[in-house]
Design an enzyme around this catalytic site. Structure first.
Site, PDB file in Angstrom:
ATOM      1  N   GLY A  27     -26.225  22.152 -18.753  1.00 54.50           N
ATOM      2  CA  GLY A  27     -27.665  21.886 -18.799  1.00 54.50           C
ATOM      3  C   GLY A  27     -28.394  22.488 -17.620  1.00 54.50           C
ATOM      4  N   ASP A  28     -29.712  22.477 -17.714  1.00 49.34           N
ATOM      5  CA  ASP A  28     -30.586  22.938 -16.632  1.00 49.34           C
ATOM      6  C   ASP A  28     -30.400  24.425 -16.320  1.00 49.34           C
ATOM      7  OD1 ASP A  28     -31.244  20.155 -16.307  1.00 49.34           O
ATOM      8  OD2 ASP A  28     -29.341  19.958 -15.251  1.00 49.34           O
ATOM      9  N   GLU A  29     -30.060  25.206 -17.325  1.00 45.77           N
ATOM     10  CA  GLU A  29     -29.822  26.639 -17.106  1.00 45.77           C
ATOM     11  C   GLU A  29     -31.116  27.443 -17.031  1.00 45.77           C
ATOM     12  OE1 GLU A  29     -28.537  24.982 -19.679  1.00 45.77           O
ATOM     13  OE2 GLU A  29     -26.355  25.079 -19.627  1.00 45.77           O
ATOM     14  N   GLY A  32     -35.944  26.397 -20.790  1.00 46.43           N
ATOM     15  CA  GLY A  32     -37.379  26.220 -21.015  1.00 46.43           C
ATOM     16  C   GLY A  32     -38.157  27.479 -20.693  1.00 46.43           C
ATOM     17  N   LYS A  33     -37.801  28.096 -19.584  1.00 43.63           N
ATOM     18  CA  LYS A  33     -38.522  29.310 -19.180  1.00 43.63           C
ATOM     19  C   LYS A  33     -38.308  30.423 -20.210  1.00 43.63           C
ATOM     20  CE  LYS A  33     -38.338  33.024 -15.843  1.00 43.63           C
ATOM     21  NZ  LYS A  33     -37.581  33.631 -14.754  1.00 43.63           N
ATOM     22  N   HIS A  56     -37.076  20.261 -19.500  1.00 41.23           N
ATOM     23  CA  HIS A  56     -37.314  21.693 -19.431  1.00 41.23           C
ATOM     24  C   HIS A  56     -38.509  21.940 -18.542  1.00 41.23           C
ATOM     25  CE1 HIS A  56     -35.144  22.493 -23.507  1.00 41.23           C
ATOM     26  NE2 HIS A  56     -34.345  22.124 -22.537  1.00 41.23           N
ATOM     27  N   SER A  57     -38.285  22.661 -17.452  1.00 42.38           N
ATOM     28  CA  SER A  57     -39.461  22.932 -16.638  1.00 42.38           C
ATOM     29  C   SER A  57     -39.856  24.388 -16.797  1.00 42.38           C
ATOM     30  CB  SER A  57     -39.233  22.553 -15.180  1.00 42.38           C
ATOM     31  OG  SER A  57     -38.078  23.148 -14.694  1.00 42.38           O
ATOM     32  N   THR A 330     -35.351  15.350 -15.060  1.00 47.90           N
ATOM     33  CA  THR A 330     -35.546  14.058 -15.712  1.00 47.90           C
ATOM     34  C   THR A 330     -35.346  12.897 -14.750  1.00 47.90           C
ATOM     35  OG1 THR A 330     -34.838  15.006 -17.796  1.00 47.90           O
ATOM     36  CG2 THR A 330     -34.743  12.611 -17.642  1.00 47.90           C
ATOM     37  N   LEU A 362     -30.451  34.324 -10.599  1.00 44.51           N
ATOM     38  CA  LEU A 362     -29.620  35.240  -9.798  1.00 44.51           C
ATOM     39  C   LEU A 362     -30.146  35.329  -8.364  1.00 44.51           C
ATOM     40  CD1 LEU A 362     -27.202  37.202  -9.864  1.00 44.51           C
ATOM     41  CD2 LEU A 362     -28.805  39.030 -10.446  1.00 44.51           C
TER      42      LEU A 362
HETATM   43  P1  IMP Z   1     -27.185  11.099 -21.628  1.00 50.99           P
HETATM   44  O1  IMP Z   1     -27.528  12.276 -22.477  1.00 50.99           O
HETATM   45  O2  IMP Z   1     -28.378  10.502 -20.924  1.00 50.99           O
HETATM   46  O3  IMP Z   1     -26.397  10.079 -22.377  1.00 50.99           O
HETATM   47  O4  IMP Z   1     -26.239  11.607 -20.446  1.00 50.99           O
HETATM   48  C1  IMP Z   1     -24.920  12.076 -20.687  1.00 50.99           C
HETATM   49  C2  IMP Z   1     -24.553  13.159 -19.692  1.00 50.99           C
HETATM   50  O5  IMP Z   1     -25.298  14.335 -19.995  1.00 50.99           O
HETATM   51  C3  IMP Z   1     -24.912  12.838 -18.245  1.00 50.99           C
HETATM   52  O6  IMP Z   1     -23.941  13.440 -17.412  1.00 50.99           O
HETATM   53  C4  IMP Z   1     -26.250  13.503 -18.040  1.00 50.99           C
HETATM   54  O7  IMP Z   1     -26.490  13.795 -16.684  1.00 50.99           O
HETATM   55  C5  IMP Z   1     -26.046  14.752 -18.866  1.00 50.99           C
HETATM   56  N1  IMP Z   1     -27.288  15.314 -19.382  1.00 50.99           N
HETATM   57  C6  IMP Z   1     -27.975  14.923 -20.467  1.00 50.99           C
HETATM   58  N2  IMP Z   1     -29.020  15.718 -20.669  1.00 50.99           N
HETATM   59  C7  IMP Z   1     -28.995  16.652 -19.722  1.00 50.99           C
HETATM   60  C8  IMP Z   1     -29.826  17.792 -19.425  1.00 50.99           C
HETATM   61  O8  IMP Z   1     -30.771  18.119 -20.128  1.00 50.99           O
HETATM   62  N3  IMP Z   1     -29.467  18.496 -18.326  1.00 50.99           N
HETATM   63  C9  IMP Z   1     -28.385  18.188 -17.571  1.00 50.99           C
HETATM   64  N4  IMP Z   1     -27.586  17.164 -17.824  1.00 50.99           N
HETATM   65  C10 IMP Z   1     -27.885  16.388 -18.881  1.00 50.99           C
END
Ligand code: IMP
Length: 465
Positions: A27-29, A32-33, A56-57, A330, A362
């Site tokens: 996540g957070d890659e 969104g951008k 998504h920022s 979040t 990068l």
């Molecule tokens: P949940 O989706 O709130 O149940 O979280 C489960 C796992 O997924 C946790 O480790 C969260 O930190 C991770 N997680 C859920 N959504 C995201 C996201 O959009 N970005 C990064 N980590 C996420």
């Protein structure tokens, strides 16, 4: 007699014409951008999984927008922003997000919400938090090692897991369409709250506030009235768009490594967060999506619990975290940081079937003498370059690194691949060669314009979708 011929199955020529953007790490890659950059070229942008756990920022004209439930496509004028049936919607957060966007002058009238999306309610969030607390408090026998320890998932506490669990349980689930049927909603919530209150008291006998069905119902009915104009059968909507030759962009939330089936279980989210979720989460068959863009950070991050073989805890981690602003959109939590894991990445690209990669951030790696890339794992069963998606097995994997020279110069103003320092180009090409998928765009800063396009390079190399 009514002519139903217009309602026939869509022509095969539409196979493969749509696109998707999906995260390949935890996540957070920077999805969104990328979605925001691409959205203007599509007729609709669709969310198909996850909920307000996503963050998504997007920075447009120096203004940062943090989106959780609303598709990033909302910032592109004239593009339909669709929340599909596979999303779990927290109606109160959705209203907050819409009001916030409206207050900043963003036109939100193009939002459409599936009547079949499931609703996150206050008891889901309470149960999510309570389960996490119980897991955190559970005694762990450290002598038995990570393979035998169960610990908290580190969820966002947004009620995601319990809401998806209710979807699968069926009778205790509320869908967006139910918010528009007050009588049904009241009676369902009456029954559901009595069950939820019993479960929550069972998990935590001291829990003081049982949920009041009547109060929740009236709140939800009010929100339902506001949402009514947005609520549609989005499966038909998407098929109608498809039949009309319109183009659709699917926006994955969370990421492939967090996919409930193919990620690092149990340290995952509760939906199919890889591209595999598109079909069930939108109602449009997957073969209609031909271009799948995997988004990858130039390094790794993870929020919450679970294994991350390349994790760093030293000064390097600190530098990357600060330069990359690696704090959760979040939850605000500092993200765990590590070197890029090519073993994990190649697996994620395979599972999500990506046709090209968008590399992001990068610029954050500028200034390091050397960079490391994980190319294999040492495990109790020997060395392997295959990923171990079982969270407990992965916890025992020790990364094997290839070390390459770093690049000293700042690259935020670079706009073409050839202008990048040679070491940066080599780094990109190494990732591309290992994963076997062309890297088409490279992000060098948070703004829309801070992106290098590599179409010419890829055409010369024969890659690209
Ligand atoms: P949940 O989706 O709130 O149940 O979280 C489960 C796992 O997924 C946790 O480790 C969260 O930190 C991770 N997680 C859920 N959504 C995201 C996201 O959009 N970005 C990064 N980590 C996420």
């Amino acid at each position: 007699m009514t002519d139903f011929s217009d309602h026939a199955y869509p022509p095969a020529s539409h196979v493969g014409k749509h696109s998707a953007v999906v995260g390949l790490q935890w996540g957070d890659e920077g999805k969104g951008k990328l979605v925001d950059r691409l959205a203007g070229g599509f007729d609709a942008v669709v969310r198909y999984n996850g909920g307000a756990n996503a963050g998504h920022s997007v920075v447009v004209g120096g203004v940062r927008y943090a989106l959780h439930l609303v598709p990033s496509g909302i910032l592109a004028p004239g593009v339909l922003a669709v929340v599909g049936n596979g999303v779990v919607v927290d109606p109160e957060r959705l209203m907050e997000e819409l009001d916030g966007l409206g207050a900043r002058g963003v036109d939100v009238s193009s939002l459409v919400l599936s009547d079949r999306a499931h609703v996150v309610l206050p008891y889901h969030k309470a149960e999510d938090a309570l389960r996490e607390e119980l897991l955190t408090a559970a005694p762990v026998d450290s002598a038995s090692g990570p393979k035998n320890a169960v610990s908290a998932i580190g969820t966002t506490r947004r009620g995601i897991g319990p809401a998806y669990a209710d979807k699968v349980q069926r009778a205790t689930a509320i869908r967006v369409g139910d918010l528009l049927r007050p009588e049904l909603l009241r009676s369902k919530l009456e029954l559901i709250c009595s069950m939820k209150n019993a479960i929550i008291r069972g998990l935590h006998p001291a829990e003081p506030t049982p949920f009041d069905a009547g109060e929740i119902a009236e709140r939800m009915i009010r929100i339902g009235e506001r949402l009514r104009p947005l609520v549609k059968d989005t499966t038909y909507l998407l098929h109608d768009l498809d039949r009309a030759g319109k183009s659709i962009l699917f926006e994955g939330a969370n990421a492939t490594m967090l996919d409930v089936d193919h990620g690092t279980f149990p340290y995952v989210t509760s939906s199919n967060a890889s591209s595999l979720g598109i079909g069930p989460g939108s109602g449009l068959p997957a073969q209609k999506v031909g271009q799948i863009i995997g988004v990858v950070k130039a390094y790794s991050t993870r929020v919450g619990g679970g294994p991350m073989p390349t994790e760093l805890t030293d000064e390097t981690a600190h530098r990357i975290r600060e330069r990359g602003r690696e704090y959760g959109t979040t939850t605000g939590r500092p993200r765990r940081v590590g070197w890029i894991d090519l073993v994990a990445l190649r697996y994620a690209a395979m599972v999500s079937g990506v046709t090209e990669i968008g590399l992001t951030l990068l610029d954050v790696l500028a200034g390091f003498d050397e960079l490391r890339l994980c190319v294999a794992y040492d495990t109790p069963d020997g060395r392997t370059d295959r990923f171990l998606p079982d969270g407990f097995a992965l916890a025992e994997a020790v990364p094997v690194y290839q070390t390459v020279p770093g690049f000293g110069d700042e690259i935020s103003d670079v706009r073409s691949f050839d202008e990048l320092p040679e070491a940066a180009r080599r780094y990109v090409e190494l990732i591309e060669a290992f994963v076997g998928v062309p890297i088409r765009t490279i992000g060098v800063g948070p703004d829309r314009v801070q992106t290098i396009e590599r179409d010419a390079v890829l055409a010369a190399g024969g890659g690209g979708a």
